[in-house]
Design an enzyme around this catalytic site. Sequence first.
Site, PDB file in Angstrom:
ATOM      1  N   HIS A  63      12.688  36.505  -6.456  1.00  0.00           N
ATOM      2  CA  HIS A  63      12.245  35.944  -4.523  1.00  0.00           C
ATOM      3  C   HIS A  63      14.662  35.286  -4.723  1.00  0.00           C
ATOM      4  O   HIS A  63      14.625  34.771  -5.651  1.00  0.00           O
ATOM      5  CB  HIS A  63      11.579  35.173  -4.083  1.00  0.00           C
ATOM      6  CG  HIS A  63      11.895  33.936  -4.459  1.00  0.00           C
ATOM      7  ND1 HIS A  63      11.371  33.487  -5.399  1.00  0.00           N
ATOM      8  CD2 HIS A  63      12.882  32.460  -3.670  1.00  0.00           C
ATOM      9  CE1 HIS A  63      11.564  32.197  -5.928  1.00  0.00           C
ATOM     10  NE2 HIS A  63      12.144  31.680  -4.956  1.00  0.00           N
TER      11      HIS A  63
ATOM     12  N   ASP B  84      16.213  32.428  -2.283  1.00  0.00           N
ATOM     13  CA  ASP B  84      15.925  30.594  -0.970  1.00  0.00           C
ATOM     14  C   ASP B  84      17.085  31.950   0.266  1.00  0.00           C
ATOM     15  O   ASP B  84      18.533  32.040  -0.142  1.00  0.00           O
ATOM     16  CB  ASP B  84      16.164  29.874  -1.737  1.00  0.00           C
ATOM     17  CG  ASP B  84      15.601  29.756  -3.521  1.00  0.00           C
ATOM     18  OD1 ASP B  84      14.380  30.164  -3.292  1.00  0.00           O
ATOM     19  OD2 ASP B  84      16.194  28.233  -3.689  1.00  0.00           O
TER      20      ASP B  84
ATOM     21  N   HIS C 269      15.486  34.918  -8.804  1.00  0.00           N
ATOM     22  CA  HIS C 269      15.351  33.943  -9.372  1.00  0.00           C
ATOM     23  C   HIS C 269      13.777  34.216  -9.177  1.00  0.00           C
ATOM     24  O   HIS C 269      12.888  34.527  -8.670  1.00  0.00           O
ATOM     25  CB  HIS C 269      15.273  32.191  -9.938  1.00  0.00           C
ATOM     26  CG  HIS C 269      15.343  31.482  -7.983  1.00  0.00           C
ATOM     27  ND1 HIS C 269      16.031  31.766  -7.033  1.00  0.00           N
ATOM     28  CD2 HIS C 269      14.693  30.828  -7.886  1.00  0.00           C
ATOM     29  CE1 HIS C 269      15.545  30.770  -6.284  1.00  0.00           C
ATOM     30  NE2 HIS C 269      14.517  31.008  -6.660  1.00  0.00           N
TER      31      HIS C 269
ATOM     32  N   ARG D  48      15.109  19.649  -5.498  1.00  0.00           N
ATOM     33  CA  ARG D  48      15.681  20.443  -4.880  1.00  0.00           C
ATOM     34  C   ARG D  48      16.985  20.462  -3.681  1.00  0.00           C
ATOM     35  O   ARG D  48      16.384  19.957  -2.841  1.00  0.00           O
ATOM     36  CB  ARG D  48      14.697  21.927  -4.692  1.00  0.00           C
ATOM     37  CG  ARG D  48      16.023  23.116  -4.379  1.00  0.00           C
ATOM     38  CD  ARG D  48      15.582  24.792  -3.588  1.00  0.00           C
ATOM     39  NE  ARG D  48      15.791  24.917  -2.466  1.00  0.00           N
ATOM     40  CZ  ARG D  48      14.836  25.811  -2.162  1.00  0.00           C
ATOM     41  NH1 ARG D  48      14.072  26.398  -1.893  1.00  0.00           N
ATOM     42  NH2 ARG D  48      14.670  26.196  -0.730  1.00  0.00           N
TER      43      ARG D  48
HETATM   44  C1  OGA Z   1      13.189  26.627  -5.770  1.00  0.00           C
HETATM   45  C2  OGA Z   1      12.656  27.499  -7.066  1.00  0.00           C
HETATM   46  C3  OGA Z   1      11.777  27.953  -9.440  1.00  0.00           C
HETATM   47  C4  OGA Z   1      11.376  26.432 -10.155  1.00  0.00           C
HETATM   48  O1  OGA Z   1      12.934  25.701  -5.796  1.00  0.00           O
HETATM   49  O2  OGA Z   1      13.636  27.821  -4.837  1.00  0.00           O
HETATM   50  O3  OGA Z   1      11.885  28.460  -6.697  1.00  0.00           O
HETATM   51  O4  OGA Z   1      11.244  26.952 -11.199  1.00  0.00           O
HETATM   52  N1  OGA Z   1      12.129  27.000  -8.286  1.00  0.00           N
HETATM   53  O5  OGA Z   1      11.105  25.774  -9.812  1.00  0.00           O
HETATM   54 MN    MN Z   2      12.963  29.701  -4.859  1.00  0.00          MN
END
Ligand code: OGA
Ligand code: MN
Length: 286
Positions: A101, A103, A261, A276
């Site tokens: 996906h 974000d 990712h 994040r």
């Molecule tokens: C995010 C996500 C990936 C991870 O924080 O948007 O997809 O490895 N995280 O935690």
């Molecule tokens: Mn993500």
Amino acid sequence: MSGDTPTIEPTGGGVGAHVSNIDLRTELSDDSVALLFQALGDYGVLFFADQNITPDQHLAFAGRFAPVVPNVFLDQVPGYPDISLVQKRKGQRYNIGGDWHTDHSYDKEPALGSILVARETPERGGDTLFTNMYTAYDTLSDGLKEVLGQLSSVHGTSHVYGVAGNRPRLVAQDEDMRGRKPEDYAIKETIHPVVIRHPISGRKVLYVDPGYTQKIDGWTDEESEPFLKMLFAHATRPELTYRFQWKPGSIAFWDNRCTCHYAVNDYEGGGRVMHRVTVEGVPLVA
Ligand code: OGA
Ligand code: MN
């Protein structure tokens, strides 16, 4: 203020670069920020090691690039409404981001990028995969590029956070799902061109993602599904990807417009805590 110039070295995989000679606890010079911004647009994701920054330093670093956007679907770090808590709790089966996906593609002006800081990491596992959506576009045939250039797609959250989604999420932060109506669920939807011009690099990008792209605008589901599936398979071939292994203090700063990712869900819950911060983007143009 840190006067040194950061060193930027491509990963050797399909996407991303490692940044060294930088201390994110200090205020970066304007030149360093400009260099990182350009590198983000070129490489898609920047990796930093051993950055033991506080939540306030995390926010300050993010703020050098664009204003911070809160995420309505994720929990927050206590005391920090602008920092999302990305973790898998003890006993929990699913993890956040455990499918390909990007974000915020469901927003009208999708977020420029996300800055993920590893606070606690499991002894083994919990890597994150990234893929390069510039290369995904570049490696298509001229014929298909021409077709894609005419298309738009619908990005939305109803299949994830909506009433019939796989992780229904109420607008109010209230875990009691009984008696709720569809309009109480956190649903967003928007339309973007399938091929965009990247706002930093000016390069063309294939802008569809398996997480939130729901259909080609104006096509039936029957037409759209296999077509998108083919594009997703193309965009996530190993040659386009890089797999990042985290340690506490690692940071990944990815551009949401030219990468996707995938958080690998191969570890027990409880041992992986990430913070994040996501920063604002600009309107996307074909
Ligand atoms: C995010 C996500 C990936 C991870 O924080 O948007 O997809 O490895 N995280 O935690
Ligand atoms: Mn993500």
